[in-house]
Scaffold this motif. Sequence first.
Motif, PDB file in Angstrom:
ATOM      1  N   HIS A 107     -26.251  -8.712  26.554  1.00  0.00           N
ATOM      2  CA  HIS A 107     -25.169  -7.732  26.515  1.00  0.00           C
ATOM      3  C   HIS A 107     -24.150  -8.152  25.467  1.00  0.00           C
ATOM      4  CE1 HIS A 107     -22.584 -10.336  29.007  1.00  0.00           C
ATOM      5  NE2 HIS A 107     -23.589 -10.445  29.859  1.00  0.00           N
ATOM      6  N   SER A 108     -23.309  -7.211  25.073  1.00  0.00           N
ATOM      7  CA  SER A 108     -22.442  -7.393  23.913  1.00  0.00           C
ATOM      8  C   SER A 108     -21.462  -8.543  24.089  1.00  0.00           C
ATOM      9  CB  SER A 108     -21.686  -6.093  23.624  1.00  0.00           C
ATOM     10  OG  SER A 108     -20.896  -5.716  24.740  1.00  0.00           O
ATOM     11  N   LEU A 109     -21.038  -8.816  25.335  1.00  0.00           N
ATOM     12  CA  LEU A 109     -20.059  -9.880  25.563  1.00  0.00           C
ATOM     13  C   LEU A 109     -20.653 -11.250  25.222  1.00  0.00           C
ATOM     14  CD1 LEU A 109     -18.822  -8.551  29.013  1.00  0.00           C
ATOM     15  CD2 LEU A 109     -17.666  -8.253  26.823  1.00  0.00           C
ATOM     16  N   GLU A 110     -21.866 -11.506  25.702  1.00  0.00           N
ATOM     17  CA  GLU A 110     -22.557 -12.762  25.374  1.00  0.00           C
ATOM     18  C   GLU A 110     -22.827 -12.848  23.879  1.00  0.00           C
ATOM     19  OE1 GLU A 110     -25.344 -13.632  29.305  1.00  0.00           O
ATOM     20  OE2 GLU A 110     -26.161 -12.513  27.611  1.00  0.00           O
ATOM     21  N   ASP A 111     -23.375 -11.773  23.332  1.00  0.00           N
ATOM     22  CA  ASP A 111     -23.755 -11.793  21.911  1.00  0.00           C
ATOM     23  C   ASP A 111     -22.540 -12.043  21.020  1.00  0.00           C
ATOM     24  OD1 ASP A 111     -25.671 -11.441  19.733  1.00  0.00           O
ATOM     25  OD2 ASP A 111     -24.615  -9.566  19.335  1.00  0.00           O
ATOM     26  N   ARG A 112     -21.402 -11.494  21.403  1.00  0.00           N
ATOM     27  CA  ARG A 112     -20.173 -11.691  20.611  1.00  0.00           C
ATOM     28  C   ARG A 112     -19.774 -13.167  20.604  1.00  0.00           C
ATOM     29  NH1 ARG A 112     -16.195  -8.285  23.294  1.00  0.00           N
ATOM     30  NH2 ARG A 112     -17.686  -6.656  22.743  1.00  0.00           N
ATOM     31  N   LEU A 113     -19.884 -13.832  21.755  1.00  0.00           N
ATOM     32  CA  LEU A 113     -19.561 -15.258  21.821  1.00  0.00           C
ATOM     33  C   LEU A 113     -20.481 -16.076  20.918  1.00  0.00           C
ATOM     34  CD1 LEU A 113     -18.941 -15.756  25.659  1.00  0.00           C
ATOM     35  CD2 LEU A 113     -17.224 -15.807  23.852  1.00  0.00           C
ATOM     36  N   VAL A 114     -21.782 -15.774  20.964  1.00  0.00           N
ATOM     37  CA  VAL A 114     -22.751 -16.489  20.132  1.00  0.00           C
ATOM     38  C   VAL A 114     -22.443 -16.254  18.653  1.00  0.00           C
ATOM     39  CG1 VAL A 114     -25.194 -16.747  19.559  1.00  0.00           C
ATOM     40  CG2 VAL A 114     -24.516 -16.300  21.931  1.00  0.00           C
ATOM     41  N   LYS A 115     -22.191 -15.006  18.304  1.00  0.00           N
ATOM     42  CA  LYS A 115     -21.871 -14.649  16.910  1.00  0.00           C
ATOM     43  C   LYS A 115     -20.653 -15.438  16.418  1.00  0.00           C
ATOM     44  CE  LYS A 115     -20.377 -10.681  14.128  1.00  0.00           C
ATOM     45  NZ  LYS A 115     -20.037  -9.233  14.155  1.00  0.00           N
ATOM     46  N   GLN A 116     -19.616 -15.539  17.256  1.00  0.00           N
ATOM     47  CA  GLN A 116     -18.389 -16.241  16.866  1.00  0.00           C
ATOM     48  C   GLN A 116     -18.648 -17.723  16.619  1.00  0.00           C
ATOM     49  OE1 GLN A 116     -15.894 -15.162  20.171  1.00  0.00           O
ATOM     50  NE2 GLN A 116     -15.236 -13.222  19.257  1.00  0.00           N
ATOM     51  N   VAL A 117     -19.436 -18.354  17.496  1.00  0.00           N
ATOM     52  CA  VAL A 117     -19.740 -19.785  17.336  1.00  0.00           C
ATOM     53  C   VAL A 117     -20.536 -20.024  16.056  1.00  0.00           C
ATOM     54  CG1 VAL A 117     -20.976 -21.767  18.318  1.00  0.00           C
ATOM     55  CG2 VAL A 117     -19.655 -20.257  19.807  1.00  0.00           C
ATOM     56  N   PHE A 118     -21.554 -19.200  15.823  1.00  0.00           N
ATOM     57  CA  PHE A 118     -22.386 -19.367  14.632  1.00  0.00           C
ATOM     58  C   PHE A 118     -21.579 -19.086  13.360  1.00  0.00           C
ATOM     59  CE2 PHE A 118     -26.934 -18.679  16.502  1.00  0.00           C
ATOM     60  CZ  PHE A 118     -26.731 -19.761  17.344  1.00  0.00           C
ATOM     61  N   ALA A 119     -20.766 -18.027  13.391  1.00  0.00           N
ATOM     62  CA  ALA A 119     -19.961 -17.684  12.205  1.00  0.00           C
ATOM     63  C   ALA A 119     -18.977 -18.795  11.871  1.00  0.00           C
ATOM     64  CB  ALA A 119     -19.228 -16.366  12.436  1.00  0.00           C
ATOM     65  N   ALA A 120     -18.354 -19.366  12.907  1.00  0.00           N
ATOM     66  CA  ALA A 120     -17.404 -20.463  12.671  1.00  0.00           C
ATOM     67  C   ALA A 120     -18.122 -21.676  12.079  1.00  0.00           C
ATOM     68  CB  ALA A 120     -16.712 -20.842  13.977  1.00  0.00           C
ATOM     69  N   GLY A 121     -19.312 -21.978  12.580  1.00  0.00           N
ATOM     70  CA  GLY A 121     -20.066 -23.119  12.080  1.00  0.00           C
ATOM     71  C   GLY A 121     -20.559 -22.937  10.657  1.00  0.00           C
ATOM     72  N   ALA A 122     -20.799 -21.684  10.273  1.00  0.00           N
ATOM     73  CA  ALA A 122     -21.322 -21.383   8.937  1.00  0.00           C
ATOM     74  C   ALA A 122     -20.220 -21.129   7.910  1.00  0.00           C
ATOM     75  CB  ALA A 122     -22.246 -20.173   9.009  1.00  0.00           C
ATOM     76  N   ALA A 123     -18.962 -21.234   8.345  1.00  0.00           N
ATOM     77  CA  ALA A 123     -17.842 -20.905   7.458  1.00  0.00           C
ATOM     78  C   ALA A 123     -17.339 -22.135   6.706  1.00  0.00           C
ATOM     79  CB  ALA A 123     -16.698 -20.312   8.281  1.00  0.00           C
ATOM     80  N   ASN A 124     -16.869 -21.888   5.501  1.00  0.00           N
ATOM     81  CA  ASN A 124     -16.134 -22.895   4.732  1.00  0.00           C
ATOM     82  C   ASN A 124     -14.678 -22.831   5.204  1.00  0.00           C
ATOM     83  OD1 ASN A 124     -14.487 -24.067   2.797  1.00  0.00           O
ATOM     84  ND2 ASN A 124     -15.659 -23.288   1.042  1.00  0.00           N
ATOM     85  N   THR A 125     -14.169 -23.930   5.738  1.00  0.00           N
ATOM     86  CA  THR A 125     -12.828 -23.910   6.343  1.00  0.00           C
ATOM     87  C   THR A 125     -11.760 -24.528   5.436  1.00  0.00           C
ATOM     88  OG1 THR A 125     -13.298 -25.999   7.469  1.00  0.00           O
ATOM     89  CG2 THR A 125     -13.754 -23.974   8.691  1.00  0.00           C
ATOM     90  N   ALA A 126     -12.090 -24.715   4.156  1.00  0.00           N
ATOM     91  CA  ALA A 126     -11.125 -25.326   3.231  1.00  0.00           C
ATOM     92  C   ALA A 126      -9.948 -24.390   2.965  1.00  0.00           C
ATOM     93  CB  ALA A 126     -11.811 -25.655   1.909  1.00  0.00           C
TER      94      ALA A 126
END
Length: 318
Positions: free
Chosen positions: A247-266
């Motif tokens: 469901h969208s609530l779970e998928d949104r959490l997963v998306k946020q974790v993956f997006a944060a991990g794949a981001a350049n935070t400089a």
Amino acid sequence: MTGTRHVPVMLDRCLDLLAPALTEPGAVVVDCTLGLGGHSEALLTAFPAARLVALDRDKEALRLSGERLAPFGDRATLVHAVYDELPDVLDRLGIPKAQAVLFDLGVSSMQLDEAERGFAYAQDAPLDMRMDQSAGMSAAEVLNTYPPGELVRILRAYGEEKQAKRIVSAIVRERAVEPFTDSARLVELIRDALPQAAKRTGGNPAKRTFQALRIEVNGELSSVEAAVPAAVASLAVGGRIAVLAYHSLEDRLVKQVFAAGAANTAPPGLPVVPERYQPRLKLLTRGAELPAEEEVAENRRAAPARLRGAERIREDVR
């Protein structure tokens, strides 16, 4: 018995995503949601040099899947634990890092199929819904004891139920007459409480309320919120993670974790990006992948599945 009623969702694609991380002898793959063992059995078969650690909070699932995985001997280690306990489980087993992690979130086929567990709104059963029946409050206790405002919040937040106030008003009125014990009475109450227009869309009108109660009873979203970052942290460099959400609530959490991990935070404007700001993850899926139409036709429970994958490409730098 277990094989006939359990069809693992998006199985081949999950194996494809994890395969590059499981080629070395002794590679560890963690199935965080063992269920009836369909994904685990396929992982052990496809990667004969790999070792499996599998978690489930449901003791009956562990018993049944233990029978199914017995032929693999000590290659499979089954643990009674919630998936957000993954780091502790690996620590106890003396495993520093995993090469692959799989989550198949939501309710297992066994829990849906066994009426007495109370997950399914299509058949009458005690309102339990606990994945681990040895701990925590049942759905009936939630319905009978939570304040009205808290019930409204749960139905809105976890079930995305637009008619939450109307349903909760009916629940509060009815529980004062007689406490709730079974699912049929709740389903009937929801049908009676909803306006005609709301009954005509989105399948069974009780679906959203049952989802909301199940998530509350099992603390699912808070577990996912803790578990996915913990799993990423438990991956070796080159390790891979695949997550099936329903469901969208779970998928949104997963998306946020993956997006944060794949981001350049400089901070912007740096001529060279220091190691500590560089991405830790590489995304393996473009958005969420969906099951093929053929799979949904054969297994209706695959319909809402959303699959995301990522690879660990860098250690954390402190």
